[in-house]
Design an enzyme around this catalytic site. Structure first.
Site, PDB file in Angstrom:
ATOM      1  N   CYS A 127       0.991  -1.420  -0.083  1.00 29.34           N
ATOM      2  CA  CYS A 127      -0.021  -0.031   0.112  1.00 29.34           C
ATOM      3  C   CYS A 127       0.773   1.297   0.198  1.00 29.34           C
ATOM      4  O   CYS A 127       1.856   1.316   0.858  1.00 29.34           O
ATOM      5  CB  CYS A 127      -0.785  -0.004   1.100  1.00 29.34           C
ATOM      6  SG  CYS A 127      -1.880   1.428   1.394  1.00 29.34           S
ATOM      7  N   CYS A 198     -41.558  12.686 -11.667  1.00 29.00           N
ATOM      8  CA  CYS A 198     -42.434  13.916 -10.959  1.00 29.00           C
ATOM      9  C   CYS A 198     -43.097  14.488 -12.014  1.00 29.00           C
ATOM     10  O   CYS A 198     -43.939  15.579 -11.503  1.00 29.00           O
ATOM     11  CB  CYS A 198     -41.347  14.680 -10.293  1.00 29.00           C
ATOM     12  SG  CYS A 198     -40.305  15.865 -11.210  1.00 29.00           S
ATOM     13  N   CYS A 243     -28.677  64.565 -18.961  1.00 28.66           N
ATOM     14  CA  CYS A 243     -28.621  65.881 -18.403  1.00 28.66           C
ATOM     15  C   CYS A 243     -27.094  66.198 -18.423  1.00 28.66           C
ATOM     16  O   CYS A 243     -26.254  65.815 -18.227  1.00 28.66           O
ATOM     17  CB  CYS A 243     -29.122  65.973 -17.246  1.00 28.66           C
ATOM     18  SG  CYS A 243     -28.669  67.716 -16.117  1.00 28.66           S
ATOM     19  N   CYS A 256     -42.127  70.951 -26.197  1.00 34.38           N
ATOM     20  CA  CYS A 256     -41.014  72.234 -26.334  1.00 34.38           C
ATOM     21  C   CYS A 256     -39.633  71.191 -26.312  1.00 34.38           C
ATOM     22  O   CYS A 256     -39.377  70.196 -25.529  1.00 34.38           O
ATOM     23  CB  CYS A 256     -41.205  73.053 -25.592  1.00 34.38           C
ATOM     24  SG  CYS A 256     -39.866  74.259 -25.471  1.00 34.38           S
TER      25      CYS A 256
END
Length: 508
Positions: A127, A198, A243, A256
């Site tokens: 091992c 399901c 802006c 306008c």
């Protein structure tokens, strides 16, 4: 297509023309079907796996490898884990590269995989973790003994089972919410749409809702586009000006061209430059606005076209989605009509043409609504900008939209026919509406198939730089997974596998 079932033909002309298609399709009325979920009678190639059948499914693949390669179970498991539980891949590597290379790639030593003869029964291996030596027949019992001593055996077994689903490309968890606990295994193509026990239908490839004829990438991009704020940004670009002081978008609600931001800054709507507050009939005081800005105009026009294009496809997608939801209410009405017809003394008691017609309606509309996201990307510039010339794109778009329109026309005809109060009709009229619904169902089925053929062969097939695969068209609908159940035999110790269509429990 030569035939065009457009609006404006009379019912008699329609029936004459539709019967030709009815004969060509070879439609056969199902023998016995009283439910509204299609008439899928063939055996299913995909299986639902529940807790009780998970081990059986895993054992089934293990046994295949063990039998072919004459291996012990733990060796076969090592190979399958390495090849992500794809038994076919194991066999392919074995045939192409041989047994030794197969074992080497999976990290299995040749010594371990030999059919232990008398010459090597007494041999031992070391091992690499604890450096103890033990016979090659004991790897898994050794591991089990260790984890059992540490009270980890149950977790070890659970990890082995979970790896069968998590690492297996042919097995996917059902994506239901809340989770039903089921998994689905396919035997053939992973580019398919399946229905779990399901009831949830989903794309097996990407685990999202069933979305053909969209490819998985198209559907992912469409969902993202519908959820994010990209189109809101487009609307702001088209309909507002920024802006010059606080740079917030301003929407003009009057005639306008002198507008005032909420921060108090007045500016010219035409050019966007700051101005004073004084203006008269001739214009804004001390301000001239006559310069032409080509770049700004082009950007605005492109944003406007992109917004209109998205709105066109989204509105139709949404309209058919709403119709599909509304037609769920039609199901109950049709049940009452079927009951009324069956209670009458008619020549034929078979009312399956009603349920089959409703199934064909919902199945075809489902395909139609997903064809709009497909068209949005197929003929746009996000995915296939360099795949087609403008002329080629126009030709293919016209071909696709012609078939899409024919399908839409016949779907609406089928919907209107099912809405008729035919339960109150005299018998000759009932037979007439019956044949009309059967014919329309057959033609609609045929048009769906032709739409898929067009997508596969004319649109996606010739692509050079990208590969988009869609789930194939199934006339009988999304394939329902049958149950794969298993249990241990007390006498033999084997796994018994049975395939049924019953509903099942969950893995949780």
């Amino acid at each position: 297509m030569a035939d065009d079932y457009g609006y404006g033909s009379s019912d008699d002309e329609f029936c004459d023309r539709v019967c030709d298609d009815y004969d060509d399709v070879g439609f056969q009325e199902p023998e016995d079907e009283t439910e509204f979920s299609g008439f899928n009678g063939e055996a299913s190639s995909c299986k639902v796996i529940r807790k009780e059948s998970l081990l059986a499914a895993q054992k089934d693949d293990l046994q295949r490898v063990m039998d072919l390669l004459s291996l012990k179970e733990h060796h076969a498991r090592t190979l399958l884990i390495h090849y992500r539980w794809d038994a076919d891949k194991v066999f392919m590597v074995f045939v192409e590269k041989g047994k030794e290379q197969l074992y080497a790639e999976a990290g299995v030593s040749v010594v371990e995989t030999n059919n232990l003869s008398s010459s090597n029964v007494s041999s031992k291996i070391s091992c690499e973790i604890c450096f103890e030596e033990f016979p090659p027949t004991k790897p898994q019992p050794w591991i089990v003994a260790i984890v059992s001593a540490m009270n980890l055996a149950e977790k070890f077994d659970r990890f082995l089972l979970e790896s069968y689903i998590e690492d297996n490309k042919k097995v996917k968890w059902c994506p239901s919410v809340p989770h039903c606990g089921n998994a689905v295994r396919v035997e053939d193509d992973e580019y398919c749409e399946v229905e779990c026990a399901c009831g949830l239908q989903f794309c097996f490839s990407c685990s999202s809702e069933a979305h053909s004829p969209c490819s998985c990438l198209m559907w992912e991009l469409w969902v993202r586009k519908c959820k994010d704020e990209s189109e809101t940004v487009n609307w702001i670009t088209v309909n507002t000006k920024y802006c010059p002081k606080c740079h917030k978008p301003v929407d003009k609600n009057g005639g306008c061209n002198l507008v005032r931001c909420i921060c108090g800054q007045p500016f010219c709507w035409l050019c966007g430059r700051p101005t004073g507050t004084q203006h008269n009939w001739n214009g804004i005081a001390n301000h001239e606005c006559g310069r032409y800005k080509e770049e700004r105009v082009q950007e605005t026009e492109l944003a406007r076209k992109a917004l209109w294009r998205y709105t066109h496809y989204f509105n139709r997608y949404k309209a058919h989605m709403d119709s599909l939801k509304a037609e769920e209410k039609l199901k109950e009405k049709l049940r009452h009509k079927m009951d009324a017809l069956e209670s009458r003394e008619l020549e034929t008691k078979d009312c399956s043409w009603v349920s089959n017609g409703f199934y064909r309606l919902t199945r075809s509309r489902h395909i139609l609504l997903y064809s709009y996201p497909f068209a949005y990307f197929m003929f746009g510039e996000e995915l296939f900008k360099n795949e087609m010339s403008k002329q080629e794109q126009t030709i293919k778009q016209n071909l696709f939209e012609d078939q899409q329109q024919q399908l839409e026309t016949n779907i609406e005809r089928l919907s209107m026919s099912l809405e008729e109060p035919f339960a109150d009709y005299p018998e000759d009229k009932v037979l007439e509406i019956r044949m009309k619904i059967i014919n329309l169902s057959a033609v609609t089925d045929n048009l769906c198939r032709k739409l898929y053929d067009c997508i596969d062969n004319e649109l996606l097939g010739p692509l050079q730089q990208a590969t988009h695969i869609i789930a194939p068209y199934r006339s009988n609908g999304v394939e329902r997974a049958s149950e794969l159940s298993g249990s241990f035999s007390a006498k033999t110790g084997n796994i018994l596998v049975a395939e049924t269509g019953a509903n099942i429990g969950s893995l949780c």
